[in-house]
Design a protein around this motif. Structure first.
Motif, PDB file in Angstrom:
ATOM      1  N   VAL A 136       0.857  -1.189   0.000  1.00 27.82           N
ATOM      2  CA  VAL A 136       0.000   0.000   0.000  1.00 27.82           C
ATOM      3  C   VAL A 136       0.888   1.233   0.000  1.00 27.82           C
ATOM      4  N   VAL A 137       0.654   2.113  -0.967  1.00 33.69           N
ATOM      5  CA  VAL A 137       1.536   3.265  -1.160  1.00 33.69           C
ATOM      6  C   VAL A 137       0.716   4.551  -1.183  1.00 33.69           C
ATOM      7  N   GLY A 138       1.247   5.600  -0.589  1.00 34.35           N
ATOM      8  CA  GLY A 138       0.721   6.954  -0.788  1.00 34.35           C
ATOM      9  C   GLY A 138       1.814   7.714  -1.512  1.00 34.35           C
ATOM     10  N   SER A 139       1.537   8.234  -2.699  1.00 36.32           N
ATOM     11  CA  SER A 139       2.592   8.917  -3.461  1.00 36.32           C
ATOM     12  C   SER A 139       1.998  10.120  -4.191  1.00 36.32           C
ATOM     13  N   GLU A 140       2.713  11.237  -4.148  1.00 33.72           N
ATOM     14  CA  GLU A 140       2.157  12.467  -4.747  1.00 33.72           C
ATOM     15  C   GLU A 140       3.247  13.353  -5.335  1.00 33.72           C
ATOM     16  N   THR A 141       2.898  13.985  -6.449  1.00 36.05           N
ATOM     17  CA  THR A 141       3.688  15.108  -6.966  1.00 36.05           C
ATOM     18  C   THR A 141       2.734  16.313  -7.018  1.00 36.05           C
ATOM     19  N   LEU A 142       2.287  16.699  -5.839  1.00 35.53           N
ATOM     20  CA  LEU A 142       1.254  17.731  -5.721  1.00 35.53           C
ATOM     21  C   LEU A 142       1.736  19.115  -6.165  1.00 35.53           C
ATOM     22  N   THR A 143       3.074  19.300  -6.146  1.00 39.42           N
ATOM     23  CA  THR A 143       3.582  20.622  -6.530  1.00 39.42           C
ATOM     24  C   THR A 143       3.282  20.919  -8.006  1.00 39.42           C
TER      25      THR A 143
END
Ligand code: COA
Length: 321
Positions: A136-143
């Protein structure tokens, strides 16, 4: 049968943006950002570095920590709001990178609550014996969806990824999960463009986060207070039974309010928002990995994980580590 964490990992992009750097970009100050949010710096993905790149690094670290053969993984869920492409899902892209074939792999989109939603779903799979070993992964490139001319949002967010491996176990792990949503609040926090509406904004590279921060703040504090009560009641536990609060890292003031609700001193709260900013779905697994790796969280500790985000969505997981 319980879902029990057997390994965690995380990854932060190398590039760092400090509050002082932001002073050169928008009309803000290090003092304002620190006082209102607690944030000192955040990591920003390099050009070309994707959500799946971050997810892969965090996942490999979690697989190493769990000391398992990747062939054992029979379910992959990635929580993200910033997928690499519209499809395939980031979970499928990650599956290919890890050379895993055939097991179910899908994304969950619940913005900052995504990782809590993903844990809740995984727990159902493991409890009903549909999976034995899940990534289970949480991954973001929110910028990438920040308006760098809007000082009320661009100072708040950062990029990163956190991952956990959960295994079916007779030893207690996840005790309960609680997930909620109320779309009535959609206008307070959103990216008001997508593929089937206002696509012109996407094409123009202007699909940015819009937020009424003050309103979000008030609802977040009240809602997180209620989820604490709901979680304790469901488990017939008292506040003092919680060893660690691992909250979504949006703002130190929101986190302090939840700690106060639990009569918990801040040294029992895992805080990473100062170093990472708000990394959305990545923030809880990142904080969890930091506190496990530095030895604060120990086996059999009772952890309360909670998050709140766009939608609105919110939720909690109570677990034995
Ligand atoms: N630097 C300097 N000033 C800023 C600023 C910045 N980066 N951003 C906003 N301001 C200004 C505003 O323009 C306003 O000025 P004014 O009084 O002259 O109009 C003033 O600061 C106060 O703005 P306000 O929005 O009322 O501040 P606040 O105390 O509510 O803090 C947030 C703003 C965003 C930090 C706070 O509302 C917050 O954290 N909200 C929750 C956000 C969140 O967690 N979202 C994600 C949920 S997952």
């Amino acid at each position: 049968m319980y879902s029990r964490i057997i390994g965690t990992g995380s990854y932060l992009p190398e590039r760092i943006l400090t509050n002082t750097d932001l002073e050169q970009i928008v009309d803000t100050s290090d003092e304002w950002i620190r006082t209102r949010t607690g944030i000192e710096k955040r990591h920003v993905a390099n050009d070309g570095e994707t959500t799946c790149d971050l997810a892969e690094k965090a996942s490999r670290a979690a697989i190493d920590a769990a000391d398992i053969d990747v062939k054992n993984i029979d379910l992959i869920i990635v929580a993200t709001t910033t997928p690499d492409v519209i499809f395939p899902s980031t979970a499928c892209l990650l599956q290919q990178r890890l050379n895993i074939h055939g097991c179910p792999a899908f994304d969950i989109q619940a913005v900052c609550t995504g990782f809590i939603y993903a844990l809740s779903v995984v727990d159902q799979f493991i409890r009903n014996s549909s999976a034995k070993c899940a990534l289970v992964v949480g991954s973001e490139t929110l910028t990438r969806i920040l308006d760098w001319e809007d000082r009320s949002t661009c100072v708040l967010f950062g990029d990163g990824a956190g991952a956990v491996i959960l295994e079916a176990s007779e030893t207690p792990g996840i005790l309960s999960s609680h997930i909620h949503a109320d779309g009535e609040y959609q206008e307070l926090l959103k990216v008001p463009a997508g593929i089937s509406s206002d696509y012109d904004l996407v094409k123009a590279g202007k699909a940015f986060i819009k937020m009424q921060g003050n309103e979000v703040f008030k609802v977040a504090v009240n809602t997180l207070g209620r989820i604490v009560d709901e979680t304790l009641m469901a488990n017939e536990m008292n506040k003092e039974d919680i060893d660690w609060l691992v909250p979504h890292q949006a703002n130190t003031r929101i986190i302090s309010a939840t700690a106060k609700k639990l009569d918990m001193s801040m040294d029992k709260v895992v805080l990473t928002v100062d170093q990472h900013g708000n990394t959305s779905a990545a923030s809880v697994p990142l904080a969890l990995d930091v506190a496990i790796k530095d030895g604060r969280i120990k086996r059999n500790d009772t952890l309360l994980l909670e998050a709140f985000g766009g939608g609105f969505t919110w939720g909690s997981v109570l677990m034995k580590y």
